[in-house]
Design an enzyme around this catalytic site. Structure first.
Site, PDB file in Angstrom:
ATOM      1  N   ASP A   1       3.524  81.310  69.780  1.00 24.00           N
ATOM      2  CA  ASP A   1       4.580  80.493  70.354  1.00 24.00           C
ATOM      3  C   ASP A   1       4.016  79.088  70.531  1.00 24.00           C
ATOM      4  O   ASP A   1       3.144  78.863  71.376  1.00 24.00           O
ATOM      5  CB  ASP A   1       5.011  81.087  71.700  1.00 24.00           C
ATOM      6  CG  ASP A   1       6.182  80.339  72.325  1.00 24.00           C
ATOM      7  OD1 ASP A   1       6.456  79.192  71.914  1.00 24.00           O
ATOM      8  OD2 ASP A   1       6.820  80.902  73.244  1.00 24.00           O
ATOM      9  N   HIS A   2       4.520  78.138  69.732  1.00 28.96           N
ATOM     10  CA  HIS A   2       3.934  76.795  69.724  1.00 28.96           C
ATOM     11  C   HIS A   2       4.211  76.021  71.009  1.00 28.96           C
ATOM     12  O   HIS A   2       3.638  74.954  71.233  1.00 28.96           O
ATOM     13  CB  HIS A   2       4.465  76.012  68.519  1.00 28.96           C
ATOM     14  CG  HIS A   2       3.462  75.057  67.946  1.00 28.96           C
ATOM     15  ND1 HIS A   2       2.255  74.783  68.541  1.00 28.96           N
ATOM     16  CD2 HIS A   2       3.507  74.283  66.827  1.00 28.96           C
ATOM     17  CE1 HIS A   2       1.585  73.899  67.817  1.00 28.96           C
ATOM     18  NE2 HIS A   2       2.326  73.583  66.773  1.00 28.96           N
ATOM     19  N   ARG A   3       5.090  76.534  71.864  1.00 30.27           N
ATOM     20  CA  ARG A   3       5.264  75.904  73.170  1.00 30.27           C
ATOM     21  C   ARG A   3       4.027  76.118  74.043  1.00 30.27           C
ATOM     22  O   ARG A   3       3.711  75.292  74.909  1.00 30.27           O
ATOM     23  CB  ARG A   3       6.488  76.488  73.885  1.00 30.27           C
ATOM     24  CG  ARG A   3       7.824  76.233  73.210  1.00 30.27           C
ATOM     25  CD  ARG A   3       8.948  76.973  73.917  1.00 30.27           C
ATOM     26  NE  ARG A   3       8.739  78.420  73.907  1.00 30.27           N
ATOM     27  CZ  ARG A   3       9.561  79.294  74.485  1.00 30.27           C
ATOM     28  NH1 ARG A   3      10.642  78.860  75.119  1.00 30.27           N
ATOM     29  NH2 ARG A   3       9.314  80.592  74.424  1.00 30.27           N
TER      30      ARG A   3
END
Length: 482
Positions: free
Chosen positions: A452-454
């Site tokens: 999850d690039h967040r």
């Protein structure tokens, strides 16, 4: 004596509905308190419900295969307690279930936190009296019973005269399937056959004189709509078509989306379009891992468990989490917070006859290699038997999926909702590899890590994957990192 109705309870997932899978009792049976009376399917698990009363079953209010809302009465039991006695309490409490999953919970199943609501599916069958009341009126001829025809027609206006008697079939309009003014000619035995076979007479093409639907027409229509083997699939390898309906030309089968497949689709769509996925890849030499697996298979301590490269990969993930704890986190959208977890509940994606499930090993970071092997064996056998409980799939932190077992080199896995990382472990093959300056045949595999690039930047993802790879390339490194 008094009659109690048992409402479908919330089994601890916060869901609003469940499917009746199998009744364990029948009308007239005597049941005891806590005796299992029915098996239901909710989300991805099968749950057995016990009886809250002792008494005699007087009615089953929902059929097997139907979906009912939480709080809907599913069984009627006559007890020896007088009306208004405390035995009413379980039913009354269950009826207070709210749409948010905060209502009554079946004893023995804790209330799930953050579980999503259920979806509307096929309703339970209406009572017979209600169905009979809604059935359209039909006109019948007055000739001898062997020649009499029943005709379906739209209900006449209130002021219209009584329907005329049909003397000659040829005077009637032939059936036109799909028309709102369809008039169907058929003898009573043919109508009964159609009802028994579940065939809508309006959809049957008539071949009899004057547009009469014959017995052969009904049988041919039923056979055409029955599930059948398709030319593109083997006859003995398509159980997933059993609940479907085949088109008249036999070129399509439509299967209702329900149960595990429906919930998996919802979770994957939500994950794919909520968490921005980034996937990093690495190809590695796992020859030393294969040698370790071969030695462990001969080890007396591991005699009762199945040792595979997946076991070593799972241990490598746990060691890498210890070095990069930031990846063991989740995103709380409602609170706008990042939740860092001080434990690792390792998810193992398991393909089952009912679909994909992802139960997780609680506190996997506390287990040694043997304990991890036993936990994986228990988890996968339970999942394939369809007995994974909701709690076993809740609160996962990171997941591994073994796509290599199907001969796949790698893939771009979709995150399990609520997690920040998932590792795809590819097939292990003998390939040419440069080893100590020479080209040799080595065991090689590919890893793919989606994050999850967040929560996880590219650098963190690359470093985490590199550490997993290092342990698989040289399992002895785990002694230093452990």
């Amino acid at each position: 004596m008094t009659t109690q109705r048992f409402p479908l309870p919330d089994v601890g997932e916060g869901l609003t509905e469940a499917e009746i899978v199998e009744w364990r009792v029948a009308v007239g049976d005597t049941v005891a308190v806590n005796q299992v009376i029915v098996e239901i399917e909710s989300a991805k698990s099968l749950v057995e419900l016990p009886s809250p009363w002792a008494g005699t079953v007087t009615a089953l209010l929902a059929e097997e295969g139907t979906t009912v809302d939480v709080g809907t009465a599913i069984i009627e039991i006559t007890t020896d307690a007088p009306a208004g006695a405390p035995s009413d309490a379980p039913a009354a409490a269950a009826e207070e279930t709210s749409g948010e999953g905060s209502g009554s919970v079946l004893v023995g199943y804790g209330t799930g936190e953050g579980a999503g609501g259920g979806r509307r599916r096929r309703r339970a069958a209406a009572p017979a009296a209600e169905v009979e009341a809604k059935r359209p009126t039909s006109m019948s001829g007055t000739s001898t019973s062997s020649a009499r025809l029943d005709v379906d027609a739209p209900a006449p206006a209130p002021a219209a005269p009584a329907a005329p008697t049909i003397e000659k079939p040829m005077a009637s309009v032939p059936a036109t399937p799909g028309s709102s003014t369809t008039r169907v000619l058929a003898k009573p035995p043919v109508r009964k056959l159609a009802k028994d076979l579940g065939v809508d007479l309006a959809s049957v093409h008539p071949t009899g004189p004057g547009g009469i639907v014959t017995r052969e027409d009904v049988v041919a229509h039923a056979e055409g709509a029955a599930p059948k083997a398709l030319a593109t699939y083997p006859d003995d390898d398509q159980p997933w078509l059993a609940s479907g309906t085949v088109s008249q030309d036999g070129r399509q089968t439509r299967v209702p989306v329900k149960s595990v497949r429906k919930r998996t689709a919802e979770a994957m769509v939500a994950s794919a379009f909520t968490a921005p996925h980034v996937t990093v890849f690495q190809t590695i030499d796992v020859t030393k891992t294969m040698k370790l697996v071969a030695r462990l298979k001969e080890d007396r301590d591991f005699a009762d468990v199945r040792v595979t490269p997946l076991l070593v990969a799972a241990k490598a993930m746990l060691l890498a989490v210890n070095r990069h704890p930031q990846i063991n986190a989740s995103w709380d959208e409602a609170a706008q917070e990042i939740v860092y977890k001080h434990y690792v509940n390792l998810g193992i994606a398991a393909a089952t006859p009912r679909g994909l499930v992802v139960p997780n090993i609680k506190d996997a970071h506390t287990l040694d290699l043997l304990g991890l092997a036993k936990a994986i064996a228990t988890l996968t056998s339970t999942a394939r038997a369809g007995r994974t409980q909701p709690a076993d799939m809740a609160d996962g932190s990171i997941t591994i999926t073994n796509v290599g077992i199907f001969g796949t080199d790698t893939g771009t896995p979709i995150l399990n909702p609520g997690e920040a990382g998932i590792l795809a472990f590819g097939a292990i093959r003998r390939q040419p590899w440069v080893h100590k300056g020479k080209i040799k045949a080595r065991w090689v595999t590919q890893l793919a890590l989606s994050v999850d690039h967040r929560l996880v930047d590219g650098e963190l993802a690359a470093r985490y994957l590199a550490d997993v790879a290092k342990v698989l390339e040289d399992p002895a490194r785990g002694l230093v990192w452990g």
